[in-house]
Design an enzyme around this catalytic site. Structure first.
Site, mmCIF file in Angstrom:
data_model
loop_
_atom_site.group_PDB
_atom_site.id
_atom_site.type_symbol
_atom_site.label_atom_id
_atom_site.label_comp_id
_atom_site.label_asym_id
_atom_site.label_seq_id
_atom_site.Cartn_x
_atom_site.Cartn_y
_atom_site.Cartn_z
ATOM 1 N N LYS A 83 0.784 -1.209 0.104
ATOM 2 C CA LYS A 83 0.064 0.015 -0.124
ATOM 3 C C LYS A 83 0.913 1.166 -0.038
ATOM 4 O O LYS A 83 1.848 1.492 0.617
ATOM 5 C CB LYS A 83 -0.773 0.057 1.191
ATOM 6 C CG LYS A 83 -1.847 1.229 1.351
ATOM 7 C CD LYS A 83 -3.304 0.966 0.485
ATOM 8 C CE LYS A 83 -3.783 2.119 0.241
ATOM 9 N NZ LYS A 83 -3.370 2.788 -1.148
ATOM 10 N N GLN A 104 7.216 3.998 4.049
ATOM 11 C CA GLN A 104 5.761 3.606 3.926
ATOM 12 C C GLN A 104 5.313 2.168 4.815
ATOM 13 O O GLN A 104 4.367 2.270 5.406
ATOM 14 C CB GLN A 104 5.324 3.249 2.533
ATOM 15 C CG GLN A 104 3.841 3.161 2.324
ATOM 16 C CD GLN A 104 3.264 4.813 2.161
ATOM 17 O OE1 GLN A 104 3.852 5.491 1.479
ATOM 18 N NE2 GLN A 104 1.877 4.973 3.021
ATOM 19 N N LYS A 122 5.524 3.552 8.444
ATOM 20 C CA LYS A 122 4.372 4.362 8.727
ATOM 21 C C LYS A 122 3.096 3.451 8.699
ATOM 22 O O LYS A 122 2.187 3.650 9.536
ATOM 23 C CB LYS A 122 4.109 5.145 7.500
ATOM 24 C CG LYS A 122 3.060 6.237 7.491
ATOM 25 C CD LYS A 122 2.791 6.934 6.093
ATOM 26 C CE LYS A 122 3.948 7.519 5.499
ATOM 27 N NZ LYS A 122 3.752 8.680 4.482
ATOM 28 N N LYS A 136 5.217 1.684 -3.126
ATOM 29 C CA LYS A 136 5.310 3.037 -3.453
ATOM 30 C C LYS A 136 5.643 2.945 -5.166
ATOM 31 O O LYS A 136 6.254 2.162 -5.518
ATOM 32 C CB LYS A 136 6.529 3.969 -3.125
ATOM 33 C CG LYS A 136 6.142 5.483 -3.010
ATOM 34 C CD LYS A 136 5.242 5.975 -1.941
ATOM 35 C CE LYS A 136 4.869 7.285 -2.163
ATOM 36 N NZ LYS A 136 3.967 7.893 -1.152
ATOM 37 N N GLY A 182 -2.757 8.248 -4.329
ATOM 38 C CA GLY A 182 -1.971 9.629 -4.784
ATOM 39 C C GLY A 182 -0.763 9.917 -3.989
ATOM 40 O O GLY A 182 -0.284 9.100 -3.186
ATOM 41 N N ASP A 183 -0.036 10.763 -4.461
ATOM 42 C CA ASP A 183 1.205 11.492 -3.927
ATOM 43 C C ASP A 183 1.441 12.634 -4.673
ATOM 44 O O ASP A 183 0.648 13.180 -5.573
ATOM 45 C CB ASP A 183 2.457 10.495 -3.880
ATOM 46 C CG ASP A 183 3.468 10.904 -2.876
ATOM 47 O OD1 ASP A 183 3.468 10.712 -1.715
ATOM 48 O OD2 ASP A 183 4.538 11.491 -3.308
ATOM 49 N N ASN A 224 -2.151 18.859 -1.768
ATOM 50 C CA ASN A 224 -3.096 18.269 -1.160
ATOM 51 C C ASN A 224 -2.824 18.281 0.311
ATOM 52 O O ASN A 224 -3.835 18.659 1.311
ATOM 53 C CB ASN A 224 -3.204 16.708 -1.404
ATOM 54 C CG ASN A 224 -4.230 16.099 -0.738
ATOM 55 O OD1 ASN A 224 -3.755 15.304 0.036
ATOM 56 N ND2 ASN A 224 -5.425 16.307 -0.859
#
Ligand code: NDP
Ligand code: 2IT
Length: 445
Positions: A90, A111, A114, A126, A165-166, A241
């Site tokens: 993810k 990630q 996290k 990622k 998204g990123d 964002n």
């Protein structure tokens, strides 16, 4: 770092040459691990840490696409599937000209830990491309996304790998990506990607979640010292964002955001940011930040300046990696800043982190402070799996309580190791032990 970790780190550098951001992310985790390995010698066995530094799978592919004049361009696409021990891979997709394998590996590595901190069943990955969406028409972005997904679709799925998204990837891009996935698979498999629009499988609060989560994290830090965001002067970098919704929530909680930026410079305003105007400029018109100064009548634009020169109580770097260095950290501390929390991934350089901590500035690392985005992605996956959609307030409460749990876990873990305010130590050890325990249970994987 102890000798055992040093040897592993040297091997990481040797095996991954020319990837300084990946080395930096590994080094910053290792900086906290010596004490954990001291208490848990089992984590030093079976090349467990070495395995954690090697992605399970790395995919690199060609992305050809036609611009509006019919000219063909070629970009490079990436998906690094780093760890699936806690759940399907993810993590987001980044479209920015600076993207390369090392950047995607650093982001994928962060990630993993996290996602572990969220307490939700998601592994780490990622992806992205060196495609630059700036100045491209909607149709060009669509053709790029369709070509990108034509290859990526072979490698993802709701139980295998779930992108989102990123930087450079928001709801427009997620729509084009999901649309192409749907056609190729002949299935409306909504759980394959998150950050979707509300009418086609998205979750309320996902758009706001990373920024809101950063503000909730900072509130938790302040509340633990009997304080709150009310009346605090806050500076935010970026105006994408994460930045927009961090600003919105900080101001809802009584803080005043006096500056924000993009890659062209920053705006400063004593009145606080007019969030509807900022959203119109950035989300709808995709214009540059000077437009805010041109139209608000109460802000000044500083071209190419450092937003960290603006004095504040709280600083929230929400743009990109290594954007707040040792000099900026010194300036912030000298100007009276008492909290820095990372909305972006790894925005503060290692020297910047050291300077902040030596100056007694409380520091919320990205693994913890910006985990609200991916946590709400996991809530979107839950809604997709149960074919349900939750109300805004309910989802926001779930986010708030996840952020509070993450804060407590960081604090409690750090306290166990004798340093309750060291959220870097707390986040690193709590994330690491969750992943390490799962790896021990699953055999040599
Ligand atoms: P956006 O693309 O929406 O916004 C990025 C913002 O950062 C823009 O204002 C952009 O300015 C600025 N920026 C990007 N790259 C640079 C650069 N090299 N130099 C200066 N400014 C730059 O991205 P997000 O808000 O989604 O992401 C921001 C950060 O937050 C990233 O580090 C991302 O990894 C992280 N993050 C994102 C999450 C999410 O849910 N979206 C979740 C957790 C972390 P300009 O337009 O001028 O390029
Ligand atoms: O860095 C991040 O946590 C994100 N870009 C969000 C990832 C996600 O899957 O929602």
């Amino acid at each position: 770092m102890d000798a055992h970790l040093n040897d592993i780190y040297d091997a990481v550098i040797r095996r991954n040459p020319g990837e300084p951001e990946f080395h930096q992310a590994v080094e910053s985790l290792f900086g906290s691990l010596a004490v954990a390995l001291g208490r848990h010698p089992e984590y030093a066995d079976d090349a467990l840490v070495e395995r954690m530094c090697e992605p399970e799978r790395q995919i690199i592919f060609r992305v050809p696409w036609a611009d509006d004049s019919g000219r063909i361009h070629v970009n490079r696409g990436y998906r690094v599937q780093f760890s699936s021990v806690l759940g399907p891979y993810k993590g987001g997709l980044r479209f920015h000209p600076s993207v390369n394998l090392g950047i995607i590996k650093f982001l994928g590595f962060e990630q993993i830990y996290k996602n572990a901190l969220t307490g939700l069943p998601i592994g780490g990955g990622k992806g992205g491309s060196d495609f630059d969406p700036k100045g491209r028409s909607d149709r060009e972005v669509m053709r790029f996304c369709q070509s990108f997904m034509t290859e990526l679709q072979r490698h993802i799925g709701e139980h295998t790998d779930v992108p989102a998204g990123d930087i450079g990837v928001g709801q427009r891009e997620i729509g084009y990506l999901f649309g192409q996935y749907m056609r190729l698979k002949n299935a409306h498999e909504s759980g394959v990607i998150t950050g979707k629009g509300i009418s086609w499988g998205g979750s309320l609060v996902r758009k706001e979640a990373t920024g809101y989560g950063v503000a909730y994290f900072v509130s938790n830090v302040l509340e633990s010292a009997g304080d709150s965001l009310d009346g605090k002067r806050v500076v935010v970098s970026g105006s994408g964002n994460v930045a927009i919704y961090a600003i919105e929530k900080v101001q809802q909680q009584g803080g005043i955001v006096v500056a924000c930026s993009d890659s062209s410079g920053y705006i400063v305003t004593e009145k606080g940011i007019d969030v509807p105007l900022l959203k119109d400029i950035k989300e709808r018109r995709r214009a540059r930040i000077h437009t805010y100064a041109d139209e608000s009548g109460s802000a000044t634009f500083v071209r190419d300046g450092s937003v960290w020169d603006v004095d504040c109580d709280v600083a929230l770097p929400c743009a990109t990696q290594n954007e707040l260095d040792h000099t900026a950290a010194e300036t912030l501390a000298r100007n009276g800043c008492t909290i820095v929390a990372e909305g972006a991934n790894m925005p503060v350089t290692p020297a910047g982190v050291r300077t902040l901590r030596q100056a007694g500035v409380k520091f919320g690392p990205g693994k913890a402070a910006n985990a609200g985005g991916v946590a709400t992605s996991a809530l979107e996956m839950q809604q997709n799996a149960s074919r349900d959609s939750w109300h805004f307030d309910y989802t926001d409460q779930r986010l708030e309580s996840i952020m509070s749990d993450i804060f407590q876990r960081c604090r409690d873990t750090a306290e166990t190791y004798g340093a309750p305010d060291d959220y870097v130590l707390g986040a690193n050890i709590a994330g690491f032990t969750t992943v390490a325990d799962a790896m021990c249970a699953l055999g040599v994987v």
